[in-house]
Design a protein around this motif. Structure first.
Motif, PDB file in Angstrom:
ATOM      1  N   ILE A  77       0.865  -1.192   0.000  1.00  0.00           N
ATOM      2  CA  ILE A  77       0.000   0.000   0.000  1.00  0.00           C
ATOM      3  C   ILE A  77       0.892   1.229   0.000  1.00  0.00           C
ATOM      4  N   VAL A  78       0.748   2.074  -1.014  1.00  0.00           N
ATOM      5  CA  VAL A  78       1.512   3.317  -1.103  1.00  0.00           C
ATOM      6  C   VAL A  78       0.815   4.376  -0.257  1.00  0.00           C
ATOM      7  N   ALA A  79       1.553   5.033   0.614  1.00  0.00           N
ATOM      8  CA  ALA A  79       0.952   6.000   1.539  1.00  0.00           C
ATOM      9  C   ALA A  79       0.339   7.186   0.799  1.00  0.00           C
ATOM     10  N   ASP A  80       1.018   7.682  -0.222  1.00  0.00           N
ATOM     11  CA  ASP A  80       0.529   8.844  -0.978  1.00  0.00           C
ATOM     12  C   ASP A  80       0.205   8.379  -2.394  1.00  0.00           C
ATOM     13  N   GLU A  81      -1.051   8.046  -2.630  1.00  0.00           N
ATOM     14  CA  GLU A  81      -1.455   7.527  -3.934  1.00  0.00           C
ATOM     15  C   GLU A  81      -1.258   8.558  -5.042  1.00  0.00           C
ATOM     16  N   ALA A  82      -1.314   9.854  -4.677  1.00  0.00           N
ATOM     17  CA  ALA A  82      -1.160  10.891  -5.703  1.00  0.00           C
ATOM     18  C   ALA A  82       0.237  10.876  -6.301  1.00  0.00           C
ATOM     19  N   HIS A  83       1.211  10.322  -5.581  1.00  0.00           N
ATOM     20  CA  HIS A  83       2.578  10.291  -6.079  1.00  0.00           C
ATOM     21  C   HIS A  83       3.071   8.851  -6.237  1.00  0.00           C
ATOM     22  N   ASP A 119      11.727   8.503  -2.997  1.00  0.00           N
ATOM     23  CA  ASP A 119      11.561   7.508  -1.937  1.00  0.00           C
ATOM     24  C   ASP A 119      10.093   7.527  -1.534  1.00  0.00           C
ATOM     25  N   TYR A 120       9.406   6.417  -1.750  1.00  0.00           N
ATOM     26  CA  TYR A 120       7.960   6.359  -1.594  1.00  0.00           C
ATOM     27  C   TYR A 120       7.611   5.538  -0.352  1.00  0.00           C
ATOM     28  N   ALA A 121       6.954   6.202   0.586  1.00  0.00           N
ATOM     29  CA  ALA A 121       6.556   5.513   1.814  1.00  0.00           C
ATOM     30  C   ALA A 121       5.422   4.542   1.517  1.00  0.00           C
ATOM     31  N   CYS A 122       5.575   3.305   2.003  1.00  0.00           N
ATOM     32  CA  CYS A 122       4.580   2.258   1.767  1.00  0.00           C
ATOM     33  C   CYS A 122       4.340   1.482   3.059  1.00  0.00           C
ATOM     34  N   VAL A 123       3.339   0.610   3.004  1.00  0.00           N
ATOM     35  CA  VAL A 123       3.041  -0.325   4.090  1.00  0.00           C
ATOM     36  C   VAL A 123       2.831  -1.699   3.465  1.00  0.00           C
ATOM     37  N   LEU A 136      -5.630 -12.882  11.338  1.00  0.00           N
ATOM     38  CA  LEU A 136      -4.277 -12.439  11.671  1.00  0.00           C
ATOM     39  C   LEU A 136      -3.861 -11.350  10.690  1.00  0.00           C
ATOM     40  N   VAL A 137      -3.334 -10.227  11.227  1.00  0.00           N
ATOM     41  CA  VAL A 137      -2.895  -9.125  10.372  1.00  0.00           C
ATOM     42  C   VAL A 137      -1.623  -8.516  10.967  1.00  0.00           C
ATOM     43  N   THR A 138      -0.651  -8.281  10.111  1.00  0.00           N
ATOM     44  CA  THR A 138       0.570  -7.561  10.505  1.00  0.00           C
ATOM     45  C   THR A 138       0.872  -6.506   9.446  1.00  0.00           C
ATOM     46  N   GLU A 139       1.128  -5.279   9.885  1.00  0.00           N
ATOM     47  CA  GLU A 139       1.474  -4.189   8.965  1.00  0.00           C
ATOM     48  C   GLU A 139       2.902  -3.734   9.246  1.00  0.00           C
ATOM     49  N   LEU A 140       3.667  -3.576   8.182  1.00  0.00           N
ATOM     50  CA  LEU A 140       5.073  -3.211   8.302  1.00  0.00           C
ATOM     51  C   LEU A 140       5.364  -2.002   7.420  1.00  0.00           C
ATOM     52  N   PRO A 141       5.983  -0.939   7.956  1.00  0.00           N
ATOM     53  CA  PRO A 141       6.353   0.216   7.126  1.00  0.00           C
ATOM     54  C   PRO A 141       7.463  -0.159   6.153  1.00  0.00           C
ATOM     55  N   TYR A 142       7.456   0.492   5.021  1.00  0.00           N
ATOM     56  CA  TYR A 142       8.405   0.134   3.976  1.00  0.00           C
ATOM     57  C   TYR A 142       8.685   1.367   3.121  1.00  0.00           C
TER      58      TYR A 142
END
Length: 426
Positions: A77-83, A119-123, A136-142
């Motif tokens: 998942i890209v944090a800023d979809e506009a970019h 550099d694109y912040a994602c999850v 079960l769910v785990t989210e990791l920053p990327y």
């Protein structure tokens, strides 16, 4: 082309490693940092880089779970979809467990051909369920890094705000500020901060450099730089130079700014002994003299001395002016109690001043004065006693009377002679 793709597009594990390693045994899913899946050139621990070929990125993730049963789903998942550098597509993949309980996640994603470097912040969201059906769910920053695209036009400049200081002459202190990365798609890596004072009166404690954490897009960090102010420093505003350097988009960026900071010292205004009489006669004048000393390193300006003696004066002031460091000046005031006053009077003497930076200082002394009534004078309204005439005075009066009689008689005789002569002529 393949080697260019490997160096142009990087997916770093720098943000993932501390979270995944710390989450082992706690989260439902963890990354096996040492395993090398088919298609990986090295493990994540050794710096694995995903491959890119013909605008298609392939990410490989060896996922472990002691609780999951059956397939798992992994989504980027890209944090800023506009970019986002990705084309519209399904951003997730479903993976069955392999032998040994490992999930060999293979996530292929299509990139725009005209993508922009950044550099694109994602999850990374990994979801599944237990054998009993518990979710079960785990989210990791990327962070997704692209270096083979179009040039990034964002200004690579740090924002420096909330600059605060605690700097006193001859003491240890600090300079604190907030650094912000205003970019939306560029990470500031390995930032380094240096501070310097051209007067050499504000010096770093120990090393003259502070190494900071990486600042992701929109990230900020508050930095405290330990400083020492020399004993001979000037109490005034100083121009402090801030020098920053960091890595961004594969290049070194430098930035220098000057910020005005204040070196302070508690104003040291001291007084000598107050010289004034204990008492005064009503209607007379009384002079108060107070020596004032500046024991600090900054000028004291607008030094004002005021005395308040209720019943005599509510407030009477004199402006002493400026007292230089190490200087003594005398303040003098004159009081004149009214002639109708008498008795004991008490009040205060106040000294007010400001230093070179406008910091106020003041001191107050008690004063007491006795007013005495004026002395009593002899009455002037009583009649003076009559004096007895002396013999000399009587003789003089008698002589004057005799002369007056003789003059009158002489006048009578002369008038008669004049009349006789006039008759003979006729």
């Amino acid at each position: 082309m393949k080697s260019k793709a490997f160096t142009a597009v990087l997916l770093t594990a720098l943000f993932l490693v501390p979270i995944w390693t710390g989450a082992a045994g706690e989260d439902a899913f963890t990354l096996d940092l040492t395993r090398v899946l088919p298609g990986m050139n090295r493990s994540w621990l050794q710096g694995y880089e995903p491959s890119v070929s013909q605008d298609r990125l392939t990410l490989l993730l060896p996922i472990l779970s002691s609780r999951a049963s059956g397939p798992i789903e992994t989504a980027l998942i890209v944090a800023d979809e506009a970019h986002s550098p990705f084309k519209p597509q399904t951003m997730s993949v479903r993976t069955q467990p392999s032998e040994g309980g490992i999930y060999a996640v293979r996530l292929p994603l299509s990139l725009y051909a005209d993508r922009t470097n950044g550099d694109y912040a994602c999850v990374l969201r990994i979801s599944g369920s237990t054998e009993s059906g518990e979710a079960l769910v785990t989210e990791l920053p990327y962070t997704l890094r692209i270096r083979d695209g179009q040039p990034n036009r964002e200004p690579l400049r740090m924002q420096i705000t909330d600059v605060l200081t605690d700097l006193k002459v001859g003491e240890d202190g600090w300079v604190r500020m907030t650094l912000t990365n205003p970019c939306r798609t560029v990470t500031f890596e390995q930032p380094v901060l240096r501070l310097s004072d051209e007067r050499r009166e504000i010096l770093p404690q120990g090393a003259d450099v502070v190494y900071l954490d990486d600042l992701p897009p929109g990230g900020q960090q508050t930095v405290t730089f330990p400083m020492t102010v020399t004993p001979g420093a000037t109490v005034s505003h100083h121009s402090l130079q801030l020098s920053l350097s960091w890595q961004a988009l594969g290049q070194t960026v430098t930035q220098t700014e000057c910020h005005t900071v204040s070196v302070t010292q508690e104003p040291r205004l001291e007084q000598g002994g107050l010289r004034m009489a204990d008492s005064v006669v009503a209607g007379d004048s009384l002079t108060l003299t107070l020596p004032l000393m500046n024991l600090g390193r900054a000028e004291l300006t607008n030094v004002l001395v005021s005395v308040s003696l209720p019943g005599i004066t509510e407030k009477q002031s004199v402006l002493v002016g400026t007292i230089a460091p190490g200087e003594t000046r005398n303040a003098q005031l004159t009081l004149t109690p009214g002639r109708h006053l008498s008795g004991d009077f008490t009040g205060t003497l106040t000294v007010e001043a400001t230093d070179a930076l406008g910091s106020p200082t003041a001191l107050t002394l008690p004063v007491a004065l006795t007013v005495e009534p004026p002395p009593v004078t002899a009455a002037l309204d009583a009649p003076a006693p009559a004096e007895e005439p002396s013999h000399l005075t009587g003789g003089l009066l008698a002589g004057c009377a005799l002369l007056l009689v003789l003059c009158v008689a002489q006048g009578v005789v002369l008038r008669r002679k004049i009349r006789r002569l006039e008759e003979e002529r006729l």
